[in-house]
Scaffold this motif. Structure first.
Motif: not given
Length: 120
Positions: A114-118
Motif C-alpha cells: 500500500t502506497l504512502v506519500t508524505i
C-alpha cells in the motif's frame, strides 16, 4: 497458504498520521511472526517493524518512537500506526509474515503493498 492484504495507505502532509492495516487469511494457528517493510523509489526494501507471536516488537531506528506495530488477533489483522510522518517515510509499505520466530529466516508471505506519500 497465508495471504496478506494491506490497506490504509494514502497521501498526507508531513507531521500527519496514517494507520496501515494488514488482513491475514489462511492462518493455521501456529505462531506467526509478522512485520512491515517498505521500499522507497530507487531504494532497497527495508524492515520497518516486526512483531513476534508473543508480542515482542522491534523497530527500525528511523521509525522508533513514531511508529507502532500492533495486532488484533480476533480480527486477524496487523496494524502500523504511523505518527509524525516525514517526507522520507514515502514508500510502498508491505506486510509480511513467516511461521516461527522472526529472526529464524526470511519472510515467506508478502502482501502486494500500500502506497504512502508524505508531502512537505
Amino acid at each position: 497458504q497465508v495471504q496478506l492484504v494491506e490497506s490504509g495507505g494514502g497521501s498526507v502532509q508531513a507531521g500527519g498520521s496514517l494507520r496501515l492495516s494488514c488482513a491475514v487469511f489462511g492462518y493455521t494457528g501456529s505462531s506467526l511472526c509478522m512485520g512491515w517493510f517498505r521500499q522507497a523509489p530507487g531504494k532497497e526494501r527495508e524492515e520497518v517493524a516486526l512483531r513476534e507471536s508473543n508480542g515482542f516488537t522491534t523497530y527500525a531506528d528511523s521509525v522508533r518512537g513514531r511508529f507502532i506495530i500492533s495486532q488484533d488477533n480476533l480480527k486477524n489483522t496487523l496494524y502500523l500506526q504511523m505518527n509524525s510522518l516525514k517526507p522520507e517515510d514515502t514508500a510502498m509499505y508491505y506486510c509480511a509474515a513467516r511461521y516461527g520466530l522472526c529472526r529464524a529466516g526470511a519472510m515467506n508471505y508478502w502482501g502486494k503493498g500500500t502506497l504512502v506519500t508524505i508531502s512537505s
